[in-house]
Design a protein around this motif. Structure first.
Motif, PDB file in Angstrom:
ATOM      1  N   TRP A 103       1.786   1.031   2.986  1.00  0.00           N
ATOM      2  CA  TRP A 103       1.767  -0.419   3.127  1.00  0.00           C
ATOM      3  C   TRP A 103       3.170  -0.919   3.431  1.00  0.00           C
ATOM      4  N   ASP A 104       3.219  -2.003   4.215  1.00  0.00           N
ATOM      5  CA  ASP A 104       4.489  -2.566   4.664  1.00  0.00           C
ATOM      6  C   ASP A 104       4.341  -4.082   4.698  1.00  0.00           C
ATOM      7  N   GLY A 105       5.403  -4.763   5.037  1.00  0.00           N
ATOM      8  CA  GLY A 105       5.355  -6.203   5.238  1.00  0.00           C
ATOM      9  C   GLY A 105       6.203  -6.580   6.436  1.00  0.00           C
ATOM     10  N   VAL A 227       5.957  -5.874  -2.108  1.00  0.00           N
ATOM     11  CA  VAL A 227       4.829  -5.388  -1.304  1.00  0.00           C
ATOM     12  C   VAL A 227       3.872  -4.607  -2.201  1.00  0.00           C
ATOM     13  N   SER A 235       1.868  -8.913   4.298  1.00  0.00           N
ATOM     14  CA  SER A 235       1.742  -7.474   4.074  1.00  0.00           C
ATOM     15  C   SER A 235       0.688  -6.898   5.013  1.00  0.00           C
ATOM     16  N   ASN A 277      -0.899   1.009  -3.737  1.00  0.00           N
ATOM     17  CA  ASN A 277      -1.155  -0.423  -3.517  1.00  0.00           C
ATOM     18  C   ASN A 277      -2.548  -0.787  -4.019  1.00  0.00           C
TER      19      ASN A 277
END
Length: 277
Positions: A103-105, A227, A235, A277
């Motif tokens: 996961w990223d933003g 995040v 996100s 996440n």
């Protein structure tokens, strides 16, 4: 006599070459995977690929960028074994299967020499639509704002537009860039530029000494922790996509990319491992 001797030598030579050929054919054959797409996913995928190749020396993995749209198109048209896509799949992409590996933003960045510490939602919109054209209008120096925007086909652009409820035609960009590295280099080299890039890429480059400032979005700092906690407002999943599951090597690589074996590697790239996440 001489002729017979020559023929025997030629026959022996042919036998050696033939046996060597059979030996080569009977040896382990190199298997290859091709991944194309998102420039956000590519550096992470390359690191995972190196780890996978160490465990499977007979495998070679080719990672190419070009944007999430390329990842979708190449996977759909069998031009790549796996597409890299830094967003969720759309409703018209249901023919593809996405597997999240991290996961990223998406965060805003300025040059670190720019004293501006915070921009609210309206100010960001006004900067990108050129209603605000000078940094002095938001508490910065009396210098023109240099707007850096992503090229079409980049999922970072799509998510930025969606979050700020803008249309692509409304953006008035001074500089158009492709991947995250171009955006980071542009802002690092221009004291009056503003851009938006992957949180992972921005934090990684900042730790390496890049002269950038990561701005909060809606008051939330662009950090890996936020995040992971689900607090950061822009996100996104980093996905590996395939058209079907008929390629066992591709499925093996995807399973490895989602495993706890690479969680530390994912964190070192400033992304959140998929299972966290």
């Amino acid at each position: 006599m001489v002729r017979n001797r020559v023929l025997r030598c030629l026959a022996g030579l042919f036998t050696i070459v033939f046996v060597m050929g059979l030996s080569a054919c009977g040896g382990s054959q190199t298997e290859k995977l091709v991944l194309t797409g998102s420039s956000t996913v590519a550096p992470l995928a390359s690191e995972i690929a190196r780890a996978f190749e160490q465990l499977h020396p007979e495998t070679r993995i080719d990672v190419q960028t070009g944007g999430s749209s390329r990842g979708i198109n190449d996977a759909r048209n069998d031009l790549a074994d796996i597409g890299m896509v830094s967003r969720a799949l759309k409703s018209n992409e249901s023919d593809l299967t996405a597997q999240t590996i991290a996961w990223d933003g998406i965060t805003l960045i300025l040059n670190s020499s720019n004293p501006v510490q915070l921009l609210n939602r309206s100010q960001v919109i006004d900067i990108y639509t050129k209603k605000i054209t000078n940094w002095s209008e938001v508490g910065g120096p009396d210098q023109p704002v240099v707007v850096v925007n992503k090229a079409e086909g980049r999922s970072t652009l799509e998510l930025f537009l969606k979050f700020y409820q803008l249309k692509g035609t409304e953006i008035k960009a001074d500089i158009i860039i492709g991947d995250n590295q171009q955006g980071l280099k542009t802002v690092s080299g221009n004291p009056f530029a503003i851009g938006y890039v992957s949180i992972g890429a921005a934090n990684y480059e900042k730790e390496q000494g890049a002269p950038i400032r990561i701005l909060p979005v809606n008051g939330v700092d662009g950090t890996l922790s936020n995040v992971e906690k689900g607090l950061f407002p822009i996100s996104r999943p980093l996905n590996l996509v395939t058209r079907d599951q008929s390629n066992p090597l591709a499925q093996q690589f995807i399973a490895f990319a989602q495993s706890s074996e690479v969680a530390e590697l994912v964190a070192r790239q400033f992304f959140v491992p998929a299972h966290a996440n």
